[in-house]
Design an enzyme around this catalytic site. Sequence first.
Site, PDB file in Angstrom:
ATOM      1  N   LYS A  53       0.903  -1.055   0.051  1.00  0.00           N
ATOM      2  CA  LYS A  53      -0.046  -0.005   0.029  1.00  0.00           C
ATOM      3  C   LYS A  53       0.741   1.149   0.066  1.00  0.00           C
ATOM      4  O   LYS A  53       0.627   2.128  -0.678  1.00  0.00           O
ATOM      5  CB  LYS A  53      -0.858  -0.039   1.011  1.00  0.00           C
ATOM      6  CG  LYS A  53      -2.083  -1.233   1.233  1.00  0.00           C
ATOM      7  CD  LYS A  53      -2.931  -1.188   2.493  1.00  0.00           C
ATOM      8  CE  LYS A  53      -3.889  -2.450   2.223  1.00  0.00           C
ATOM      9  NZ  LYS A  53      -4.703  -2.671   3.556  1.00  0.00           N
ATOM     10  N   GLN A  97      -4.235  -1.416   9.782  1.00  0.00           N
ATOM     11  CA  GLN A  97      -4.073  -2.620   9.270  1.00  0.00           C
ATOM     12  C   GLN A  97      -4.584  -3.665  10.078  1.00  0.00           C
ATOM     13  O   GLN A  97      -4.304  -3.744  11.519  1.00  0.00           O
ATOM     14  CB  GLN A  97      -2.646  -2.946   8.731  1.00  0.00           C
ATOM     15  CG  GLN A  97      -2.690  -4.370   8.085  1.00  0.00           C
ATOM     16  CD  GLN A  97      -3.380  -4.125   6.656  1.00  0.00           C
ATOM     17  OE1 GLN A  97      -3.423  -3.219   6.123  1.00  0.00           O
ATOM     18  NE2 GLN A  97      -3.890  -5.416   6.177  1.00  0.00           N
ATOM     19  N   ASP A 120     -10.705   3.542   4.853  1.00  0.00           N
ATOM     20  CA  ASP A 120     -10.916   2.146   4.728  1.00  0.00           C
ATOM     21  C   ASP A 120     -12.246   1.953   4.729  1.00  0.00           C
ATOM     22  O   ASP A 120     -12.606   0.586   4.434  1.00  0.00           O
ATOM     23  CB  ASP A 120     -10.124   1.466   5.979  1.00  0.00           C
ATOM     24  CG  ASP A 120      -9.097   0.457   5.489  1.00  0.00           C
ATOM     25  OD1 ASP A 120      -9.017   0.109   4.448  1.00  0.00           O
ATOM     26  OD2 ASP A 120      -8.126   0.447   6.450  1.00  0.00           O
TER      27      ASP A 120
END
Length: 295
Positions: A53, A97, A120
């Site tokens: 990412k 994450q 997200d």
Amino acid sequence: MSARILDGKAVAREIREELRGDVEKLTQQGVTPGLGVLLVGDDPASRSYVTAKEKACAEIGIYSEEVRLPATASRQEILDVVEGFNREPRIHGILVQLPLPDAAMEEEVIAAILPEKDVDGFHPSSIGKMMLGLPTFLPCTPHGILHLLKRSGISARGKHVVVVGRSNIVGRPLANLLSLKNELGNATVTLCHTGTPDIGAFTRQADIVVAAAGRPNTVTAEMVAEGAVVIDVGVNRVEDPTAPRGYRLVGDVDFNALREKVSAITPVPGGVGPMTIAMLLYNTVRSAEKHAGVQ
Ligand code: GUN
């Protein structure tokens, strides 16, 4: 018949190229899009996702800032990092994450992210808006799947889509998005999970099967109809002494058997994974645009 391979890598590259232009415009206006990344613990798969990412950010000119905490980090230490990103004006998107080493903390940590930086799309406020069909950040993997279908010329409208797997990250948001009355949705959706006694009874009736169970061989050839479209979300490491790293990646479907029966299928790797990353960049750029007052 051999199936058409849906090349997520190529579609993701196309999206990243479009975003690169948007980033350039923003940067000329004095706003460089910024992503704050928090990685807790040292799970090798999470580490590799985060690296991918950040690399993708750098390639199109998005600034990223990583904080790593040990697996033993306290709830307060994690929340402090999130609060820091919330306050930092250079950061337009926050990525924590998942999974966290202590999964029981996830709910509180996600809720601490400012919704306007929730790239997200996991915050309860983002999920609520998504469910209502209101503008918000959409979770990256489901959003990536919708765009992969669209850019591959496959419409879900009026089709029966069977999603296998009910995670908060993929299965349930995707089922929801596909059911919305809009251009990318309008599908009839069935959501199967570990509580479904005979998943094959449903997948055999599907025009589109999405496998997001997190387990290899969840969908086999006898579980799909001839000519169906198959989207494989799984990323499973299986031991392979002949592979350079001692393991190889497989999805949730029996790819080799399915490709002889279905009309289109995503590979693993190179299918959904790159689309997830592209949509994270997309959300981060849109967040920076909003911050800069760009329509
Ligand atoms: N873990 C697996 N997929 C994702 C994702 O899209 N975002 C985050 N933050 N964690 C994940």
